[in-house]
Design a protein around this motif. Structure first.
Motif, mmCIF file in Angstrom:
data_model
loop_
_atom_site.group_PDB
_atom_site.id
_atom_site.type_symbol
_atom_site.label_atom_id
_atom_site.label_comp_id
_atom_site.label_asym_id
_atom_site.label_seq_id
_atom_site.Cartn_x
_atom_site.Cartn_y
_atom_site.Cartn_z
ATOM 1 N N ALA A 78 -4.062 16.122 6.739
ATOM 2 C CA ALA A 78 -4.748 15.186 5.840
ATOM 3 C C ALA A 78 -3.756 14.220 5.201
ATOM 4 O O ALA A 78 -4.027 13.011 5.088
ATOM 5 N N GLY A 79 -2.595 14.740 4.787
ATOM 6 C CA GLY A 79 -1.579 13.882 4.175
ATOM 7 C C GLY A 79 -1.046 12.849 5.139
ATOM 8 O O GLY A 79 -0.817 11.684 4.765
ATOM 9 N N LEU A 80 -0.832 13.244 6.382
ATOM 10 C CA LEU A 80 -0.318 12.313 7.387
ATOM 11 C C LEU A 80 -1.337 11.213 7.682
ATOM 12 O O LEU A 80 -0.978 10.040 7.837
ATOM 13 N N PHE A 81 -2.608 11.586 7.743
ATOM 14 C CA PHE A 81 -3.680 10.611 7.937
ATOM 15 C C PHE A 81 -3.701 9.617 6.776
ATOM 16 O O PHE A 81 -3.767 8.404 6.978
ATOM 17 N N PHE A 82 -3.606 10.138 5.553
ATOM 18 C CA PHE A 82 -3.630 9.282 4.362
ATOM 19 C C PHE A 82 -2.420 8.347 4.323
ATOM 20 O O PHE A 82 -2.558 7.127 4.139
ATOM 21 N N LEU A 83 -1.223 8.897 4.495
ATOM 22 C CA LEU A 83 -0.005 8.076 4.452
ATOM 23 C C LEU A 83 0.001 7.037 5.573
ATOM 24 O O LEU A 83 0.455 5.906 5.376
ATOM 25 N N GLY A 84 -0.523 7.423 6.739
ATOM 26 C CA GLY A 84 -0.555 6.490 7.859
ATOM 27 C C GLY A 84 -1.409 5.272 7.575
ATOM 28 O O GLY A 84 -1.000 4.135 7.841
ATOM 29 N N TYR A 85 -2.579 5.499 6.998
ATOM 30 C CA TYR A 85 -3.464 4.363 6.751
ATOM 31 C C TYR A 85 -3.087 3.583 5.494
ATOM 32 O O TYR A 85 -3.367 2.376 5.406
ATOM 33 N N VAL A 86 -2.417 4.206 4.536
ATOM 34 C CA VAL A 86 -1.852 3.441 3.421
ATOM 35 C C VAL A 86 -0.738 2.543 3.942
ATOM 36 O O VAL A 86 -0.626 1.365 3.561
ATOM 37 N N SER A 87 0.102 3.090 4.837
ATOM 38 C CA SER A 87 1.150 2.281 5.465
ATOM 39 C C SER A 87 0.550 1.120 6.252
ATOM 40 O O SER A 87 1.041 -0.013 6.179
ATOM 41 N N LEU A 88 -0.527 1.378 6.985
ATOM 42 C CA LEU A 88 -1.200 0.309 7.729
ATOM 43 C C LEU A 88 -1.739 -0.751 6.780
ATOM 44 O O LEU A 88 -1.613 -1.959 7.048
ATOM 45 N N HIS A 89 -2.323 -0.324 5.673
ATOM 46 C CA HIS A 89 -2.831 -1.287 4.690
ATOM 47 C C HIS A 89 -1.700 -2.150 4.135
ATOM 48 O O HIS A 89 -1.861 -3.365 3.955
ATOM 49 N N CYS A 90 -0.547 -1.540 3.885
ATOM 50 C CA CYS A 90 0.610 -2.297 3.391
ATOM 51 C C CYS A 90 1.091 -3.308 4.433
ATOM 52 O O CYS A 90 1.518 -4.415 4.087
ATOM 53 N N GLN A 91 1.017 -2.949 5.699
ATOM 54 C CA GLN A 91 1.382 -3.887 6.752
ATOM 55 C C GLN A 91 0.424 -5.074 6.789
ATOM 56 O O GLN A 91 0.835 -6.225 6.970
ATOM 57 N N HIS A 92 -0.866 -4.792 6.615
ATOM 58 C CA HIS A 92 -1.838 -5.880 6.542
ATOM 59 C C HIS A 92 -1.586 -6.767 5.322
ATOM 60 O O HIS A 92 -1.724 -7.994 5.395
ATOM 61 N N MET A 93 -1.212 -6.156 4.204
ATOM 62 C CA MET A 93 -0.886 -6.939 3.012
ATOM 63 C C MET A 93 0.269 -7.889 3.293
ATOM 64 O O MET A 93 0.250 -9.060 2.878
ATOM 65 N N LEU A 94 1.282 -7.392 3.972
ATOM 66 C CA LEU A 94 2.461 -8.212 4.279
ATOM 67 C C LEU A 94 2.072 -9.409 5.138
ATOM 68 O O LEU A 94 2.512 -10.542 4.887
ATOM 69 N N MET A 95 1.231 -9.185 6.142
ATOM 70 C CA MET A 95 0.803 -10.282 7.016
ATOM 71 C C MET A 95 -0.083 -11.273 6.273
ATOM 72 O O MET A 95 0.042 -12.489 6.450
ATOM 73 N N THR A 96 -0.991 -10.776 5.440
ATOM 74 C CA THR A 96 -1.865 -11.666 4.671
ATOM 75 C C THR A 96 -1.054 -12.556 3.734
ATOM 76 O O THR A 96 -1.297 -13.761 3.630
ATOM 77 N N CYS A 97 -0.080 -11.963 3.055
ATOM 78 C CA CYS A 97 0.771 -12.752 2.163
ATOM 79 C C CYS A 97 1.575 -13.779 2.939
ATOM 80 O O CYS A 97 1.771 -14.911 2.472
ATOM 81 N N SER A 98 2.043 -13.412 4.119
ATOM 82 C CA SER A 98 2.775 -14.368 4.958
ATOM 83 C C SER A 98 1.898 -15.569 5.311
ATOM 84 O O SER A 98 2.359 -16.712 5.272
#
Length: 455
Positions: A78-98
């Protein structure tokens, strides 16, 4: 546009190419960054997806069974699933800001990496923060250097421990032999990294490493699916005490946020890559599923006997097991040069400018490379424990790049001029930052305590 904005834009544009070189991405992406971004050099969706998978599947995935040992079977999943998708969300944030920054009048434009996004958001953000644009770039580069050199240290320990098992046909630890192997490793690495300095030369080793990684992973899966006990025989949750170690080990595996901007800039269809359910989401979903499978099955198979790399748990005398270890040893060893390229490419140009003659620059380059290699070797010898070293690097450096900086970038980007982020965005970003900060502090502390205990 006023005169000051023109000066800022000119300064940013002059650093655009350097931003790519300094961004600290995975070796495959660095190779792509060295090319120009003309339409002929853009990558198809299939190649972009493969580069994304290759950049996220490395030695970190082999440590996930021990991460599950720190959390428990179902809590780890469960933790790996959560951390993985939080990391994915952060990657999307980086691209959106770019994308937002690209439209601003003093933006440096298209080709910016992680450090460039930070510098750009500060340069175009609130007036009180604009003077910190260079400091922001330096901070990101420092974390990228620490992360990449940390990877190199992990690689040295990984190669030594796995090669020791191959030659001894035993899973029994032998620190003295590990030290001897590390010493021999450093000699070979010095020859390797001082002889082959160009990206073109390193690209051939990248192809070898990619093939061996996937082949070795296939062999590991073959072992962990055999004679596994029932899930009920493993604890679902082992308690809170070791969760900081779980965090550091798991985050180490999610080392691909540096890939996002180069892959996006290089993709033939940027929108397909960056949209919410696009190529990035597909690729990271595959990565997360593979991480969960290796971590879950590896811990299910070996339980509390799981070691810093699942390859160390494989049968010591089995020929296929030896082949698997040799496969990863060769892959990780040649990848050292590719990861090593990143900090060298960030630091060396600043030193090179201070040297007057071509001979001094040539000799200085070799001496500098040898010193950096020896530094990673010393760290590896001081901390010859793969599990603790991985947890330390993951908690101390990787968590900052993955969870702390992206929310800050979004808040600063959305706070430019008279605009303000919504309350929900602020709460969400603060929550992610707190996750990263708490994980960074507690994970680093726990890893250091573990290192002291075994010293």
């Amino acid at each position: 546009m006023d005169h000051n904005d023109e000066e800022v834009k000119e300064k940013l544009i002059s650093k655009a190419v350097a931003s790519y070189e300094e961004s600290g991405e995975d070796a495959d992406t660095i190779l792509e960054q060295s090319k120009d971004f003309s339409s002929e050099n853009r990558t198809s969706s299939c190649k972009t997806l493969m580069n994304l998978l290759k950049g996220n599947i490395g030695p970190g995935i082999l440590a996930l069974p021990i991460a599950f040992k720190y959390a428990g079977l179902w809590a780890g999943a469960a933790g790996l699933f959560f951390l993985g998708y939080v990391s994915l969300h952060c990657q999307h944030m980086l691209m959106t800001c770019s994308d937002i920054l690209r439209e601003r009048p003093i933006s440096m434009g298209h080709s910016i990496g992680y450090a460039g996004v930070v510098e750009n958001c500060l340069a175009t953000g609130p007036l009180c923060l604009r003077r910190f644009q260079n400091a922001g770039r330096i901070v990101i580069n420092v974390f990228l250097i620490v992360t990449q050199l940390g990877f190199c240290c992990v690689y040295i320990v990984f190669v030594a421990q796995n090669f020791r098992q191959v030659i001894l046909s035993s899973n029994k630890a032998n620190i003295h032999l590990d030290m001897i192997i590390m010493g021999i490793e450093l000699i070979v690495i010095i020859i390797y990294c001082t002889t082959i300095q160009s990206l073109h030369g390193l690209s051939y080793f990248s192809l070898i490493a990619n093939f061996l990684n996937f082949a070795g992973l296939f062999f590991v899966i073959f072992y962990v699916v055999q004679d596994t006990p029932l899930p009920s025989e493993r604890p679902a949750f082992v308690g809170w005490f070791d969760l900081p170690m779980y965090f550091g080990t798991a985050v180490y595996a999610f080392e691909g946020i540096g890939l996002v901007m180069p892959l996006k800039n290089k993709a033939r269809d940027e929108m397909d890559f960056s949209r919410r359910y696009g190529l990035l989401t597909l690729g990271m979903t595959i990565v997360i599923a593979l991480y969960m499978a290796i971590g879950f099955l590896g811990y299910l198979k070996y339980g509390d006997h799981a070691l810093g790399s699942i390859t160390l748990n494989l049968p010591p005398v089995d020929m296929l097991s030896r082949l698997t270890k040799i496969t990863f040893v060769v892959s990780v060893f040649v990848t050292y040069g590719l990861q090593f390229y990143v900090p060298v490419n960030i630091i060396w140009p600043k030193i090179e400018r201070r040297l007057s003659s071509s001979k001094a620059r040539s000799v200085g380059n070799i001496v500098f490379r040898i010193c950096v290699i020896l530094f990673t070797g010393v760290i590896a010898m001081v901390i010859p424990h793969l599990d603790l070293l991985i947890a330390l690097i993951g908690a101390m450096a990787s968590s900052s790049l993955a969870f702390i900086f992206p929310p800050i970038i979004q808040l600063v980007t959305l706070s430019a001029d008279s605009s303000r982020p919504s309350v929900l965005v602020i709460l969400k970003d603060v929550a992610i930052m707190l996750l990263g900060i708490v994980g960074c502090i507690t994970g680093t502390y726990a890893a250091i305590l573990g290192i002291i205990d075994v010293s």
